[in-house]
Design an enzyme around this catalytic site. Structure first.
Site, PDB file in Angstrom:
ATOM      1  N   CYS A  15       0.822  -1.225   0.000  1.00  0.00           N
ATOM      2  CA  CYS A  15       0.000   0.000   0.000  1.00  0.00           C
ATOM      3  C   CYS A  15       0.853   1.270   0.000  1.00  0.00           C
ATOM      4  O   CYS A  15       0.339   2.354  -0.298  1.00  0.00           O
ATOM      5  CB  CYS A  15      -0.951   0.003   1.188  1.00  0.00           C
TER       6      CYS A  15
ATOM      7  N   ASN B  48     -10.135   0.237   0.165  1.00  0.00           N
ATOM      8  CA  ASN B  48      -8.677   0.272   0.196  1.00  0.00           C
ATOM      9  C   ASN B  48      -8.157  -0.277  -1.128  1.00  0.00           C
ATOM     10  O   ASN B  48      -8.265  -1.474  -1.397  1.00  0.00           O
ATOM     11  CB  ASN B  48      -8.188  -0.570   1.378  1.00  0.00           C
TER      12      ASN B  48
ATOM     13  N   HIS C 245      -2.982   7.291   3.009  1.00  0.00           N
ATOM     14  CA  HIS C 245      -3.440   6.016   2.429  1.00  0.00           C
ATOM     15  C   HIS C 245      -4.868   5.730   2.902  1.00  0.00           C
ATOM     16  O   HIS C 245      -5.173   5.792   4.091  1.00  0.00           O
ATOM     17  CB  HIS C 245      -2.496   4.894   2.855  1.00  0.00           C
TER      18      HIS C 245
HETATM   19  O1  UT7 Z   1      -3.722  -1.170   3.651  1.00  0.00           O
HETATM   20  C1  UT7 Z   1      -2.763  -1.524   4.596  1.00  0.00           C
HETATM   21  C2  UT7 Z   1      -3.081  -0.964   5.883  1.00  0.00           C
HETATM   22  N1  UT7 Z   1      -4.268  -1.587   6.414  1.00  0.00           N
HETATM   23  C3  UT7 Z   1      -4.877  -1.018   7.434  1.00  0.00           C
HETATM   24  O2  UT7 Z   1      -4.489   0.043   7.844  1.00  0.00           O
HETATM   25  C4  UT7 Z   1      -6.009  -1.760   8.093  1.00  0.00           C
HETATM   26  C5  UT7 Z   1      -5.845  -1.674   9.598  1.00  0.00           C
HETATM   27  N2  UT7 Z   1      -6.864  -2.367  10.373  1.00  0.00           N
HETATM   28  C6  UT7 Z   1      -8.162  -1.954  10.397  1.00  0.00           C
HETATM   29  O3  UT7 Z   1      -8.547  -1.050   9.698  1.00  0.00           O
HETATM   30  C7  UT7 Z   1      -9.091  -2.611  11.374  1.00  0.00           C
HETATM   31  O4  UT7 Z   1      -8.323  -3.396  12.277  1.00  0.00           O
HETATM   32  C8  UT7 Z   1     -10.170  -3.496  10.717  1.00  0.00           C
HETATM   33  C9  UT7 Z   1     -11.156  -2.638   9.974  1.00  0.00           C
HETATM   34  C10 UT7 Z   1      -9.531  -4.492   9.771  1.00  0.00           C
HETATM   35  C11 UT7 Z   1     -10.929  -4.275  11.795  1.00  0.00           C
HETATM   36  O5  UT7 Z   1     -11.529  -3.374  12.717  1.00  0.00           O
HETATM   37  P1  UT7 Z   1     -11.447  -3.665  14.267  1.00  0.00           P
HETATM   38  O6  UT7 Z   1     -12.206  -2.598  14.939  1.00  0.00           O
HETATM   39  O7  UT7 Z   1      -9.988  -3.841  14.602  1.00  0.00           O
HETATM   40  O8  UT7 Z   1     -12.265  -5.020  14.412  1.00  0.00           O
HETATM   41  P2  UT7 Z   1     -11.772  -6.444  14.930  1.00  0.00           P
HETATM   42  O9  UT7 Z   1     -10.912  -7.097  13.891  1.00  0.00           O
HETATM   43  O10 UT7 Z   1     -11.200  -6.287  16.307  1.00  0.00           O
HETATM   44  O11 UT7 Z   1     -13.139  -7.209  15.030  1.00  0.00           O
HETATM   45  C12 UT7 Z   1     -14.156  -6.797  15.966  1.00  0.00           C
HETATM   46  C13 UT7 Z   1     -15.358  -7.691  15.785  1.00  0.00           C
HETATM   47  C14 UT7 Z   1     -15.034  -9.177  15.857  1.00  0.00           C
HETATM   48  O12 UT7 Z   1     -16.107  -9.821  16.525  1.00  0.00           O
HETATM   49  P3  UT7 Z   1     -15.963 -10.255  18.069  1.00  0.00           P
HETATM   50  O13 UT7 Z   1     -14.793 -11.177  18.106  1.00  0.00           O
HETATM   51  O14 UT7 Z   1     -15.732  -8.973  18.819  1.00  0.00           O
HETATM   52  O15 UT7 Z   1     -17.289 -10.897  18.341  1.00  0.00           O
HETATM   53  C15 UT7 Z   1     -15.019  -9.592  14.411  1.00  0.00           C
HETATM   54  O16 UT7 Z   1     -15.336 -10.955  14.235  1.00  0.00           O
HETATM   55  O17 UT7 Z   1     -15.953  -7.469  14.511  1.00  0.00           O
HETATM   56  C16 UT7 Z   1     -16.113  -8.719  13.829  1.00  0.00           C
HETATM   57  N3  UT7 Z   1     -15.948  -8.489  12.393  1.00  0.00           N
HETATM   58  C17 UT7 Z   1     -16.976  -8.234  11.577  1.00  0.00           C
HETATM   59  N4  UT7 Z   1     -18.298  -8.117  11.796  1.00  0.00           N
HETATM   60  C18 UT7 Z   1     -19.077  -7.826  10.735  1.00  0.00           C
HETATM   61  C19 UT7 Z   1     -14.792  -8.484  11.685  1.00  0.00           C
HETATM   62  N5  UT7 Z   1     -15.069  -8.227  10.408  1.00  0.00           N
HETATM   63  C20 UT7 Z   1     -16.407  -8.057  10.301  1.00  0.00           C
HETATM   64  C21 UT7 Z   1     -17.274  -7.773   9.254  1.00  0.00           C
HETATM   65  N6  UT7 Z   1     -18.597  -7.647   9.510  1.00  0.00           N
HETATM   66  N7  UT7 Z   1     -16.831  -7.576   7.978  1.00  0.00           N
END
Ligand code: UT7
Length: 319
Positions: free
Chosen positions: A113, A276, A246
């Protein structure tokens, strides 16, 4: 003294728009989660017969037209992509052929990225050294091809697209400074580890990401690299007219902007419409902002990107 200056921008998004509701039909997700956690509302996916070089070609033709140059004036082509048309030759060589250019040098850079910022820094150094007078720098991706549709934590995030700039030699800057960093000890946090061996895929060819680890690293890296660029140029955050970060997650961009005390109207946000798009995200966001007539001559623009590797960097430039 020779400097480099962006003299034209272009971009291309494939026709197919995929909304969060569309994705909710194939994975266990919903619009509310995606919008609240990422800011993404829709993204574009390439058609089956469109490869990274096809997206790059249209973006490049638009940048060449905007710069008022001919394709044959281009003496350097740098393509940033993690979704190349093939293992080799480079997507840059394929693009060179599609543009009908014979004499330039063309190669790919791989910084995921952050690839566009790495490519721009490389082209800047070619121009400053006198090795190039007119460079085409492109970020192009078809990330929809490397999604793991069983992983709702990643497959909703990415989209396809391409952005390009023409960078020309100039008596005045242009690009004020470039700042590149990598730390390979994080290489497993965001990767597509598969490769080809004896005609078979070895390892997973799907994108894998430890989202929260990337999130934490990204907010720190954006703040640090922005201050590095400000300090080198003896500038204060208030002198930034446009912050183009980004476009991975609205929350990360907002956090970085808040750390720099930047008001919302100086912060470019296209992640809602594009998702993204990896190496394409910054040149796409730049082109959208330029074509909306927002960036004016003399404006100061800060670009900042982070991707797998980790690789991250910034560019400070005067429009
Ligand atoms: O391009 C390179 C750079 N990339 C980035 O900068 C991305 C960086 N990371 C992020 O943007 C975030 O970490 C994400 C958007 C990928 C994830 O957000 P988060 O707030 O860190 O969520 P999480 O992974 O901690 O997941 C929280 C909850 C989980 O459920 P439980 O375990 O709390 O019950 C996941 O299973 O959200 C759930 N979850 C979803 N729910 C509905 C994860 N993905 C989804 C989804 N829809 N698509």
């Amino acid at each position: 003294m020779i400097y480099s200056r962006i003299s034209g921008t272009g971009s291309y998004l494939p026709d197919r728009v995929v909304t969060n509701d569309d994705l909710a039909k194939i994975v266990d997700t919903n619009d509310e989660w995606i919008v609240s956690r990422t800011g993404i509302r829709e993204r574009h996916y390439a058609a089956d017969d469109q490869d990274a070089s096809d997206l790059a070609l249209i973006a490049s033709q638009r940048a060449i037209a905007a710069a008022g140059v001919n394709a044959t004036d281009v003496d350097l082509i740098i393509v940033a992509t993690s979704t190349p048309d093939m293992i080799f030759p480079s997507t840059a060589c394929i693009l060179q052929d599609k543009l009908g250019i014979k004499h330039s040098v063309a190669f790919d850079v791989q910084a995921v990225c952050a690839g566009f910022v790495f490519g721009l820094a490389t082209a800047d150094k070619f121009i400053r050294s006198g090795a190039s007078k007119c460079a085409l720098v492109v970020g192009t991706e078809v990330f929809s091809r490397i999604m793991n549709w069983q992983d709702r934590g990643t497959c909703v995030l990415f989209g396809d697209g391409a952005g390009a700039v023409i960078l020309k030699a100039s008596d005045s800057p242009g690009i004020l400074s470039t700042h590149l960093h990598t730390d390979g000890s994080y290489r497993n946090a965001l990767c597509t580890p598969g490769t080809v061996e004896n005609g078979k895929v070895r390892g997973s060819p799907m994108l894998r990401m430890e989202g929260s680890a990337v999130y934490k690293f990204a907010v720190k890296a954006f703040e640090e690299v922005a201050w590095e660029a400000l300090n080198v140029n003896m500038m204060k955050p208030g002198q930034i007219d446009w912050f183009i970060c980004h476009q991975a997650n609205k929350r990360i961009i907002t956090h970085a902007a808040r750390k720099l005390d930047l008001p919302d109207d100086k912060v470019v946000m296209t992640v809602d419409r594009h998702g993204n798009t990896s190496a394409a995200s910054i040149p796409l966001a730049l082109d959208v902002t330029v074509r909306e007539g927002k960036i004016k001559t003399g404006d100061t623009v800060l670009l900042a990107a982070l991707g797998g590797g980790f690789a991250w960097g910034a560019t400070m430039l005067r429009w």
